[in-house]
Design a protein around this motif. Structure first.
Motif, PDB file in Angstrom:
ATOM      1  N   GLY A  89       0.807  -1.159  -0.163  1.00 55.63           N
ATOM      2  CA  GLY A  89       0.116   0.046  -0.126  1.00 55.63           C
ATOM      3  C   GLY A  89       0.910   1.329  -0.156  1.00 55.63           C
ATOM      4  O   GLY A  89       2.349   1.294   0.121  1.00 55.63           O
ATOM      5  N   GLU A  90       0.084   2.676  -0.066  1.00 55.83           N
ATOM      6  CA  GLU A  90       0.772   3.586  -0.196  1.00 55.83           C
ATOM      7  C   GLU A  90       1.574   3.911   1.108  1.00 55.83           C
ATOM      8  O   GLU A  90       1.308   3.567   2.350  1.00 55.83           O
ATOM      9  N   GLY A  91       2.864   4.572   0.895  1.00 58.60           N
ATOM     10  CA  GLY A  91       3.794   4.716   2.050  1.00 58.60           C
ATOM     11  C   GLY A  91       4.813   3.643   2.240  1.00 58.60           C
ATOM     12  O   GLY A  91       6.012   3.693   2.896  1.00 58.60           O
ATOM     13  N   ASP A  92       4.333   2.482   1.573  1.00 57.80           N
ATOM     14  CA  ASP A  92       5.437   1.191   1.658  1.00 57.80           C
ATOM     15  C   ASP A  92       6.256   1.508   0.559  1.00 57.80           C
ATOM     16  O   ASP A  92       6.247   1.669  -0.637  1.00 57.80           O
ATOM     17  N   PRO A  93       7.790   1.251   0.703  1.00 53.83           N
ATOM     18  CA  PRO A  93       8.706   1.183  -0.392  1.00 53.83           C
ATOM     19  C   PRO A  93       8.381  -0.147  -1.344  1.00 53.83           C
ATOM     20  O   PRO A  93       8.091  -1.286  -0.829  1.00 53.83           O
ATOM     21  N   ALA A  94       8.334   0.351  -2.608  1.00 55.40           N
ATOM     22  CA  ALA A  94       7.984  -0.726  -3.518  1.00 55.40           C
ATOM     23  C   ALA A  94       9.157  -0.940  -4.383  1.00 55.40           C
ATOM     24  O   ALA A  94      10.003  -0.120  -4.436  1.00 55.40           O
ATOM     25  N   ASN A  95       8.951  -2.014  -4.965  1.00 53.82           N
ATOM     26  CA  ASN A  95       9.887  -2.424  -6.312  1.00 53.82           C
ATOM     27  C   ASN A  95      11.658  -2.299  -5.839  1.00 53.82           C
ATOM     28  O   ASN A  95      12.291  -1.615  -6.530  1.00 53.82           O
ATOM     29  N   LEU A  96      11.483  -3.112  -4.466  1.00 57.50           N
ATOM     30  CA  LEU A  96      12.976  -3.046  -3.949  1.00 57.50           C
ATOM     31  C   LEU A  96      13.944  -3.798  -4.896  1.00 57.50           C
ATOM     32  O   LEU A  96      15.221  -3.399  -5.183  1.00 57.50           O
ATOM     33  N   GLY A  97      13.668  -4.813  -5.575  1.00 60.61           N
ATOM     34  CA  GLY A  97      14.448  -5.264  -6.680  1.00 60.61           C
ATOM     35  C   GLY A  97      14.753  -4.657  -7.581  1.00 60.61           C
ATOM     36  O   GLY A  97      16.109  -4.663  -8.260  1.00 60.61           O
ATOM     37  N   LEU A  98      14.069  -3.786  -8.442  1.00 60.19           N
ATOM     38  CA  LEU A  98      14.428  -2.544  -9.336  1.00 60.19           C
ATOM     39  C   LEU A  98      15.324  -1.712  -8.641  1.00 60.19           C
ATOM     40  O   LEU A  98      16.415  -1.302  -9.378  1.00 60.19           O
ATOM     41  N   LEU A  99      15.183  -1.230  -7.354  1.00 59.67           N
ATOM     42  CA  LEU A  99      16.221  -0.419  -6.565  1.00 59.67           C
ATOM     43  C   LEU A  99      17.525  -1.136  -6.745  1.00 59.67           C
ATOM     44  O   LEU A  99      18.703  -0.396  -6.504  1.00 59.67           O
ATOM     45  N   ASP A 100      17.300  -2.397  -6.206  1.00 63.13           N
ATOM     46  CA  ASP A 100      18.838  -3.199  -6.041  1.00 63.13           C
ATOM     47  C   ASP A 100      19.471  -2.973  -7.643  1.00 63.13           C
ATOM     48  O   ASP A 100      20.726  -2.861  -7.413  1.00 63.13           O
ATOM     49  N   GLN A 101      18.797  -3.180  -8.690  1.00 60.40           N
ATOM     50  CA  GLN A 101      19.480  -3.129  -9.857  1.00 60.40           C
ATOM     51  C   GLN A 101      19.889  -1.855 -10.040  1.00 60.40           C
ATOM     52  O   GLN A 101      21.032  -1.556 -10.634  1.00 60.40           O
ATOM     53  N   ILE A 102      19.302  -0.627  -9.828  1.00 58.81           N
ATOM     54  CA  ILE A 102      20.016   0.759  -9.828  1.00 58.81           C
ATOM     55  C   ILE A 102      20.958   0.815  -8.947  1.00 58.81           C
ATOM     56  O   ILE A 102      21.968   1.528  -9.388  1.00 58.81           O
ATOM     57  N   ALA A 103      21.210   0.257  -7.726  1.00 55.10           N
ATOM     58  CA  ALA A 103      22.046   0.569  -7.023  1.00 55.10           C
ATOM     59  C   ALA A 103      23.316  -0.148  -7.559  1.00 55.10           C
ATOM     60  O   ALA A 103      24.570   0.135  -7.350  1.00 55.10           O
ATOM     61  N   ALA A 104      23.171  -1.476  -8.323  1.00 51.75           N
ATOM     62  CA  ALA A 104      24.356  -1.974  -8.838  1.00 51.75           C
ATOM     63  C   ALA A 104      24.728  -1.163 -10.090  1.00 51.75           C
ATOM     64  O   ALA A 104      26.040  -1.053 -10.249  1.00 51.75           O
ATOM     65  N   LEU A 105      23.827  -0.658 -10.835  1.00 53.50           N
ATOM     66  CA  LEU A 105      24.269   0.265 -11.855  1.00 53.50           C
ATOM     67  C   LEU A 105      25.122   1.364 -11.492  1.00 53.50           C
ATOM     68  O   LEU A 105      26.121   2.015 -12.059  1.00 53.50           O
TER      69      LEU A 105
END
Length: 499
Positions: free
Chosen positions: A149-165
């Protein structure tokens, strides 16, 4: 004799291994902190620095996941390495003192399986051909894609990929890579991830080219479906639909529940229970949450979100047969189910079935369902992504189709999902792929596909004309590659306004 090259990164010094061909490999390097304890269900945090020299001769831990269900557990190679530091990556380089193009690989696995440590993703052949290759792990399943729901961090797997990039941007020069010539590449869920990254402002500027195979920019969930999935998972585990409650569930029990969730969707595809996930049967995937992913990726890309990025987009001719042939389901599809599936995808079922059948004399209902589902899942999203991007990059979008059919399963698999992987990496020697592609796959096809990827990574040109809506140039990769224009147009036009 194996030597041990040393490289200095922003977190500390790593020692890899140099093979007899002159390729240096550095494995298991953390690009972010372990996503457990206080970091569980939170955006990735920087990796902790270390003192001394870190041994980078072996792969690091992989993200928690359940095994593939039978019979896919013997067809798709999988690796499980226990440990908390699963947000790690691997680098292959021919020259740590160079300034070479870079490929960053995002693995597939339906956002629930896979890792960058699968031997078939060994990047030695890319390094041999002058490309610094990076493979990585990212969080999977609920840990990577839960939405409550709103306020929850979403798409952590995508954020991991961005951190790797970002790690690549900051550290790849030490390995001989050029941070201004980064291509991100992926297959299946990895390619679908790239479709999302193309639409995310936080990923802008981290790569200038992208290779998407068997995935494009259509596979996301709305927030309502995300909440449905989250509640269903919590109900099965007997806990509250809250991250703290889910974090207290033992990992093995959580991953098993995730696997069961997907089986339940397939067994009872009721939109009231599963929302949009009833169509693609993936309970965990990127969610258009309005924050990390503000809009459906294909819409954002059409409006220019990735205007400066060159794209190489590929699909396999018979993608969906992987999901129907090994388990025998293809022989038990009745005509009414075929019609129901076509209508569920938004097609005029009678007209669609007639059109697909005309191109496939003697096809069974199962054969036709596989062809229609292949187009809905993979080919049409690839075409739509190309159409969206050529508005902004008219000379920088290229399409291809992988058409080689392996002899396995009496030749019935066709050019199915995942059969292309050992060819793209030029790793046909990896026997783990033999149950899928057989024991004598054609090396000349690997030479051609791999060379096209290397050329695109290095120059932006894979070796055939760019895609446009007039000619629709598509290179067909088989034992003898062949350039086609607008393959199967009658079937493509069926989907206009529908997919």
């Amino acid at each position: 004799m194996m030597l041990q090259p040393v490289v200095h990164t922003g977190q500390g010094t790593v020692r890899g291994v140099l093979d007899d061909g002159g390729v240096a490999a550095f494995k298991g390097i953390p690009y972010a902190a372990a996503p457990f304890g206080a970091n569980r269900f939170r955006p990735p945090r920087p990796a902790e620095p270390w003192s001394g020299v870190r041994d980078a001769s072996g792969y690091g831990p992989t993200a928690p996941k359940a095994p593939y269900p039978a019979p896919y557990d013997r067809l798709i190679p999988e690796v499980d390495i226990p440990g908390g530091d699963c947000l790690n990556l691997n680098v292959w380089t021919p020259d740590p003192g160079g300034r070479l193009p870079v490929m960053v690989w995002l693995h597939g696995g339906a956002f629930a399986n896979g890792s960058g440590s699968v031997p078939g993703y060994d990047g030695s052949r890319f390094a041999r051909d002058g490309v610094v290759c990076v493979t990585l792990n990212y969080r999977l399943g609920a840990d990577g894609f839960l939405y409550l729901g709103e306020g929850d961090p979403a798409n952590l797997g995508l954020l991991d990929q961005i951190a790797a990039l970002r790690w690549v941007r900051d550290n790849i020069p030490a390995f001989g890579g050029d941070p201004d010539r980064v291509t991100v590449a992926g297959e299946s869920a990895g390619a679908m991830s790239i479709g999302a990254l193309l639409a995310m402002q936080s990923a802008a500027g981290l790569f200038g080219r992208a290779i998407l195979h068997s995935g494009a920019a259509h596979h996301t969930l709305g927030p309502g479906t995300g909440r449905l999935i989250g509640r269903q998972l919590a109900d099965r585990l007997g806990v509250a639909p809250a991250r703290r409650a889910l974090a207290a569930v033992p990992l093995d029990r959580l991953t098993q529940a995730q696997q069961q969730l997907r089986a339940d969707i397939a067994a009872r595809p009721d939109p009231a229970l599963w929302g949009e996930a009833t169509r693609n049967l993936m309970p965990f995937e990127p969610v258009v949450d309005g924050v990390t992913l503000p809009r459906p990726p294909i819409d954002a890309i059409a409006d220019g979100a990735a205007a400066g990025v060159d794209l190489l987009i590929g699909t396999n001719s018979d993608e969906f047969r992987l999901f129907l042939v090994p388990n025998g389901v293809i022989d038990h599809i009745p005509e009414p189910l075929l019609a129901q599936t076509a209508a569920g995808y938004g097609l005029d079922a009678e007209n669609a079935i007639r059109t697909y059948r005309e191109q496939r004399p003697g096809a069974t209902p199962g054969d036709l369902l596989a062809a229609i589902a292949t187009d809905w899942f993979y080919r049409i999203p690839a075409v739509r992504l190309a159409e969206a991007q050529i508005r902004h990059r008219p000379d920088g979008v290229f399409l291809y189709e992988f058409a080689w059919r392996p002899p396995t399963f009496a030749g019935r698999l066709g050019a199915c999902h995942a059969v292309d992987l050992p060819f793209a990496f030029d790793n046909l020697h990896d026997t783990a792929f033999a149950p899928l592609i057989g024991t004598e796959p054609p090396q000349r096809l690997a030479d051609a596909l791999h060379a096209a990827w290397v050329s695109f990574i290095a120059t932006g040109d894979p070796g055939w004309p760019a895609y446009d809506e007039k000619r629709r140039a598509t290179l067909r990769f088989d034992v003898r590659p062949d350039l086609e224009h607008d393959p199967r147009p009658e079937e493509r036009t069926l989907w206009e306004g529908r997919r």
